[in-house]
Motif scaffolding. Structure first.
Motif, short mmCIF file in Angstrom:
data_model
loop_
_atom_site.label_atom_id
_atom_site.label_comp_id
_atom_site.label_asym_id
_atom_site.label_seq_id
_atom_site.Cartn_x
_atom_site.Cartn_y
_atom_site.Cartn_z
N LEU A 98 0.84 -1.18 0.00
CA LEU A 98 0.00 0.00 0.00
C LEU A 98 0.88 1.24 0.00
CD1 LEU A 98 -2.77 -0.90 2.62
CD2 LEU A 98 -2.86 -1.13 0.14
N TYR A 99 0.33 2.33 -0.51
CA TYR A 99 1.07 3.58 -0.56
C TYR A 99 0.74 4.42 0.66
CZ TYR A 99 0.92 2.14 -5.47
OH TYR A 99 0.98 1.42 -6.62
N ALA A 100 1.67 5.31 1.01
CA ALA A 100 1.45 6.26 2.09
C ALA A 100 1.63 7.67 1.55
CB ALA A 100 2.43 6.02 3.24
N GLY A 101 0.74 8.56 1.94
CA GLY A 101 0.83 9.93 1.50
C GLY A 101 -0.39 10.72 1.89
N GLU A 102 -0.47 11.97 1.40
CA GLU A 102 -1.64 12.79 1.67
C GLU A 102 -2.79 12.40 0.74
OE1 GLU A 102 -0.90 16.96 1.78
OE2 GLU A 102 1.13 16.71 2.58
N SER A 103 -3.98 12.85 1.10
CA SER A 103 -5.12 12.64 0.21
C SER A 103 -4.83 13.30 -1.13
CB SER A 103 -6.39 13.26 0.81
OG SER A 103 -6.71 12.67 2.04
N GLY A 104 -5.00 12.56 -2.21
CA GLY A 104 -4.78 13.11 -3.53
C GLY A 104 -3.34 13.09 -3.99
N SER A 105 -2.41 12.63 -3.17
CA SER A 105 -1.03 12.56 -3.62
C SER A 105 -0.90 11.44 -4.65
CB SER A 105 -0.09 12.33 -2.44
OG SER A 105 -0.42 11.16 -1.75
N GLU A 106 0.15 11.51 -5.48
CA GLU A 106 0.25 10.62 -6.61
C GLU A 106 1.46 9.71 -6.49
OE1 GLU A 106 -0.15 12.47 -10.35
OE2 GLU A 106 -1.75 13.82 -9.71
N HIS A 107 1.33 8.55 -7.12
CA HIS A 107 2.39 7.55 -7.13
C HIS A 107 2.74 7.28 -8.58
CE1 HIS A 107 4.45 3.68 -6.68
NE2 HIS A 107 4.61 3.99 -5.41
N ALA A 146 3.24 10.07 -3.13
CA ALA A 146 3.04 8.92 -2.26
C ALA A 146 4.26 8.02 -2.33
CB ALA A 146 1.79 8.16 -2.66
N ILE A 147 4.53 7.28 -1.25
CA ILE A 147 5.74 6.46 -1.17
C ILE A 147 5.40 5.08 -0.64
CG2 ILE A 147 7.33 8.40 -0.91
CD1 ILE A 147 7.23 7.95 2.11
N ASP A 148 6.30 4.11 -0.94
CA ASP A 148 6.08 2.75 -0.46
C ASP A 148 7.37 1.94 -0.36
OD1 ASP A 148 6.63 2.47 -3.14
OD2 ASP A 148 4.78 1.43 -3.65
N THR A 149 8.54 2.60 -0.55
CA THR A 149 9.79 1.86 -0.56
C THR A 149 10.92 2.74 -0.06
OG1 THR A 149 11.26 0.48 -1.91
CG2 THR A 149 10.36 2.45 -2.95
N LEU A 150 12.14 2.20 -0.06
CA LEU A 150 13.35 2.95 0.24
C LEU A 150 14.26 2.95 -0.98
CD1 LEU A 150 14.42 1.86 3.87
CD2 LEU A 150 13.43 4.05 3.17
N LEU A 151 14.80 4.11 -1.29
CA LEU A 151 15.79 4.28 -2.34
C LEU A 151 17.17 4.40 -1.69
CD1 LEU A 151 17.04 5.16 -5.11
CD2 LEU A 151 16.20 7.47 -4.58
N PHE A 152 18.10 3.53 -2.11
CA PHE A 152 19.49 3.62 -1.67
C PHE A 152 20.27 4.22 -2.84
CE2 PHE A 152 17.54 0.53 0.98
CZ PHE A 152 18.21 0.55 2.19
N ARG A 153 20.55 5.53 -2.76
CA ARG A 153 21.10 6.23 -3.92
C ARG A 153 22.61 6.37 -3.80
NH1 ARG A 153 20.48 12.09 -6.44
NH2 ARG A 153 20.65 11.53 -8.63
#
Length: 982
Positions: free
Chosen positions: A100-109, A258-265
């Motif tokens: 599932l994604y996490a974010g504000e209402s209306g945020s985009e993935h 919206a986010i759902d993971t970790l980026l290791f940059r």
């Protein structure tokens, strides 16, 4: 196998303990509520190759300096460095995403613009240096991300040459400010972390709808990002929402991400040549977009307990000790007063219960996948003076799927005096508690199976909501005391309450009835259920489990715990180290319940691998949701006592999974390995035990005394630092009489040894005094002391040192009381002296030296013819001892205490003639003398006869003159006597 020995275990153990601002930090322990988190410990991954494509990980650039490796200690981990870098995003390493994604209402993935379903994101990971030494230029950044580079803040883990720094980057406004960090705000949150140890880092992000605009063009973020390092909150910042709201980057209109993971940059240049092939190890990577669970301990605020429209629902926050009630934990709790018409109510972290949308106005429409539990501590006071049948009802309610009220589940409680015949517990003051679906129900209703609680204290009232057979909602209502003992338990359900059909999510907590003034409550929380667990448990320390068997045996138990749906069977594959453990099939066993059929006996499936399984009896069953012990495994131990070893663990990544099932279908199952154990059944050695102590009561009272001693020390064959606790402890106040003190030594395995000694407090007070005998030689004399109430006396044998004067500096014990002065006298032959007393600490101190001049042989307070008569009669004789206390008979004119009555004693009599002394409350002492000073005495006994040297039938000055002439003395005494007659 699951590597629960690493710091991920810290987060699990602190799940319900770590709070910030009154709300529980979202520290997850496994799959929870309507979403599936991801957890990677890299076990079972192909070693020495890229992480890309393994376990949901992506790292599509084949040139990255990264690979899955053994960390050198038998654990698999991911090694990565920035020896190879790129400015891109899409080919960078990404952890597996939550579903599932996490974010504000209306945020985009980037991959699904349908929008997020939660407003919370949590991620944690372990990392440590590969080399354990400086690696100049090493820098890896980690960002909560959507899988394509839409970062919502990031951390930089940078080697500074002397330690490891962690920097946090967010943006407080619309990125309009240009600075050295590209417009982002940099905060150093940790610095100088050790190269030699593992570290844990966690993001905890709460997305808040909207943003703040300053009236101009600047947009400020209001999301909350908390950063934890090694379990400690080190920084609170915000996300990059202000950046995303002001730059479209292909999104029209602009919106947050919206986010759902970790980026290791891997994009920071400057790594030294030595970084290649080294860098950092990462492990135990956990990502969840479940909602935060709720906890309110009232330490800082009333959040969640003043949310409803009327003040009649508002709780009051009070400090510990209010109305004599100590908070259940911490320094604050809450109350609600019936006198003010208050029935406190809370929302268990949100009227919507489970955060199934990002808006704070969500209704409680969704029942969590694994159920949930609500708890609250309530203080039951048996001595509150309540009228009989004073009641409260406490409800935890649930909604329909449309967000409207469905049903209450209520503890019905009331206070009943001893004389009230309501059952149970008549004959003693008590609370009677039962459970129902309605307020106002009598607690003592027999069909409700009421229980009686008779001890004042805090009790935990728990509701556990779960889907039972047929998805019918069931609620277990349980009361426990502070020790965890169950006082009462009930299950309530209604066949029309169908999870997913007629039942939604949480609604509220509410004292639906409150007739108590200032009912106290604390520690209110709602916790979502995790996955069911298969647990291998072994005591951290174990005695020999089978003393009759050769060698040393330990036991490991296989249990199933925290079932959140029906279970009808299980299978398990258990590994153990054959170098240290030998499986004993003859001593191991299954339990018959709840799975009486076992597909095979506990089998040695392979070297160091056991197979266990079980199912319900033929003919089927309805399954179980009860915790259960499944099997007990016994092993011979082949390592020395005190050596820790890992006894058993679940095999993962094998051909068959260890799991629970229902009807043959696998259920989500968390596996928990057994902890390391220590073989130790020897108690510590405790030495030396303090000797018995006898001590006076503290001066100024007869209550008791503060007593101190040096605790004994303990040594142990396994534990280098066993604890020693004495009860009562040193420094306690002990009452008059004898109290046994027990000192107990406990080692890390709980083995104990103890010793006892007695502390006796006497009904006396200590007095520091100095007593002087002016004309005396060194001697031991019995001194009589009287306190200022005349009734308290003490006779003490004192050793005097020195000569003319002889002095004794001592501490004596006198009857305890409130004293202001002390009198002293040698009752055989000295005068009285008196000193005032000062209270100093726990004792009295005489303010002046007590000077006891010789001469008063008859204890009448004056020196007259009676005393001279004894001197004449005893002159030349040896002195006689009068005992201690003085025997009241033996008189003695040896004022110099040299053993005989002689010229020196005559001289003392000369100096003392007609002196008077006394202890004010005791004069006159001799009734027959009436305290008069007398010049002569008739012959009436052997003493007066011996002193009548002139033979005229009386003793007077003429006898003294003849005595002085015969003994060739100065004649000074007779001169003084004749002078006093004029």
């Amino acid at each position: 196998m699951l590597k629960m020995n690493k710091s991920n275990r810290l987060w699990r153990r602190t799940l319900r303990a770590v709070t910030w601002g009154g709300s529980l930090l979202c520290l997850f322990s496994g799959t929870a509520a309507a979403q599936v988190p991801t957890f990677t410990d890299f076990e079972g991954f192909t070693p020495n190759v890229s992480v890309d494509g393994q376990g949901g990980w992506k790292a599509t650039n084949p040139g990255w300096d990264e690979e899955v490796v053994d960390d050198g200690f038998g654990n698999m981990a991911w090694r990565v460095s920035n020896a190879v870098i790129s400015g891109s995003f899409g080919d960078q390493p990404f952890a597996p995403a939550s579903d599932l994604y996490a974010g504000e209402s209306g945020s985009e993935h980037v991959f699904d613009n349908a929008g997020p379903v939660t407003n919370h994101f949590f991620a944690s990971f372990d990392f440590w240096s590969v080399t354990g030494a400086p690696q100049p230029g090493l820098d890896v950044t980690i960002s909560p991300d959507d899988g394509a580079g839409a970062r919502q803040s990031f951390l930089s883990i940078e080697d500074n040459g002397t330690g490891i720094d962690i920097d946090f980057f967010d943006t407080s406004n619309n990125h309009a400010v240009t600075n050295a960090n590209g417009g982002f705000d940099l905060t150093v949150v940790s610095t100088g972390l050790s190269y030699a140890t593992h570290h844990n880092v966690a993001f905890d992000i709460t997305f808040v709808d909207g943003n703040v605009i300053d009236g101009g063009s600047n947009v400020f973020g209001n999301d909350i990002v908390k950063i934890f390092v090694d379990g400690v909150l080190v920084h609170t910042g915000t996300t990059w929402e202000s950046y995303w709201w002001t730059t479209t980057e292909g999104q029209t209109p602009p919106s947050s991400r919206a986010i759902d993971t970790l980026l290791f940059r891997l994009s920071t240049s400057g790594a030294s040549a030595g970084v290649l092939g080294n860098g950092y190890f990462f492990d135990n990577v956990f990502i969840s977009t479940d909602c935060p669970e709720d906890f309110q301990g009232f330490e800082t605020d009333l959040d969640g307990w003043e949310v409803f429209s009327s003040p009649s629902f508002f709780a009051t926050r009070v400090p510990s000790g209010t109305d004599g009630v100590t908070s259940a934990t911490g320094a604050w709790h809450a109350t609600g007063s019936a006198m003010d018409g208050v029935q406190p109510a809370g929302n268990w972290g949100g009227y919507g219960g489970h955060c199934d949308c990002a808006s704070s106005s969500c209704g409680g429409t969704e029942f969590p996948q694994h159920g949930y539990t609500t708890v609250i501590d309530i203080y039951l006071d048996m001595a509150g003076g309540w009228a009989t049948d004073t009641r409260f009802d406490f409800s935890s309610a649930i909604n329909k799927p449309d967000g409207f009220h469905r049903r209450d589940f209520i503890f019905n409680a009331g206070f009943y005096e001893a004389a009230d015949p309501a059952a149970p517990g008549s004959g003693t003051d008590r609370f009677i508690v039962s459970a129902s679906n309605n307020s106002g129900q009598p607690p003592f209703n027999p069909p409700a199976l009421p229980v009686a609680i008779t001890a004042t204290g805090w009790y935990t009232f728990e509701h556990r909501f779960y889907a039972a057979a047929g998805n019918v909602l069931a609620v277990d209502l349980t009361i426990t005391d502070t020790s965890g003992a169950v006082m009462g338990s009930w299950t309530r359900s209604d066949p029309s309450d169908i999870v997913g059909s007629t039942v939604g999510g949480n609604r509220y907590a509410w004292f639906a009835t409150n007739e108590f003034d200032d009912i106290a409550f604390d520690n209110a929380g709602r916790f979502t259920g995790g996955t069911a667990e298969l647990v291998l448990s072994a005591g951290d320390c174990q005695d020999d489990a089978f003393p009759g068997e050769a060698g040393y045996q330990i036991e490991v138990e296989l249990e199933m715990l925290n079932l959140t749906s029906l279970v009808s069977g299980f299978q398990s594959f258990v590994e153990y180290p054959m170098g240290t453990l030998t499986y004993r099939g003859d001593l191991s066993s299954y339990t018959g319940s709840p799975f009486p059929l076992h597909i095979s006996l506990i089998g040695q499936a392979d070297d160091g691998l056991l197979e266990l399984d079980g199912t319900e009896a033929a003919g089927g069953g309805v399954g179980t949701t009860a915790d259960a012990l499944l099997a007990t495994l016994v092993f011979d131990v082949t390592v020395p006592t005190c050596v820790a070893t890992l006894p058993a663990s679940f095999e993962v990544g094998g051909s068959f999974a260890s799991e629970l099932s229902f009807g043959g279908s696998a259920l989500a199952t968390t596996l928990t390995d057994a902890s390391a154990i220590t073989l130790d059944d020897t108690p510590p050695v405790l030495t030396p035990c303090p000797a018995d102590i006898t001590q006076s009561a503290d001066a100024g009272s007869c209550v008791g005394a503060v007593v101190t001693w040096t605790d004994p020390t303990a040594t142990d064959d396994c534990d280098p630092s066993p604890t020693v606790v004495c009860s009562p402890p040193s420094g306690s106040t002990f009452g008059i009489g004898t109290t046994m003190v027990t000192c107990t030594a406990t080692d890390a395995c709980g083995n104990e040894s103890s010793c006892d000694f007695d502390v006796t407090i006497t009904a006396t007070n200590d007095v520091d005094i100095v007593v002087e005998l002016p004309g005396s030689q060194a001697a031991s004399r019995c001194i009589h002391f009287q306190m200022d109430d005349c009734g308290a006396i003490a006779d003490v044998s004192l050793s005097f040192t020195g000569s003319v004067p002889a002095v004794a500096t001592v501490t004596i014990q006198v009857p305890c009381g409130v004293w202001t002065e002390i009198c002293a006298k040698d009752e055989q032959h000295t005068q009285w002296d008196t000193s005032t007393l000062t209270l100093v600490g726990a004792k009295y101190v005489a303010d002046t030296t007590l000077v006891l001049d010789g001469g008063d042989t008859d204890n009448d307070g004056d020196i007259d013819i009676n005393d001279v008569t004894l001197l004449l009669a005893q002159f030349g004789d040896l002195a006689a001892a009068g005992g201690c206390p003085w025997d009241g008979v033996t008189k003695d004119a040896d004022f110099s205490n040299n053993g005989a009555v002689a010229a020196e004693d005559y001289n003392i009599m000369v100096a003392s003639w007609l002196s008077m002394s006394g202890c004010a409350c005791t004069l006159p002492l001799v009734v027959g003398d009436r305290g008069e000073t007398r010049q002569w005495v008739r012959v009436h006994d052997d003493i007066t006869l011996a002193a009548d040297l002139t033979g005229d039938g009386r003793v007077d000055v003429r006898d003294v003159e003849l005595f002085e002439l015969q003994q060739r003395l100065s004649g000074e005494l007779s001169k003084r006597m004749r002078a006093s007659q004029r």
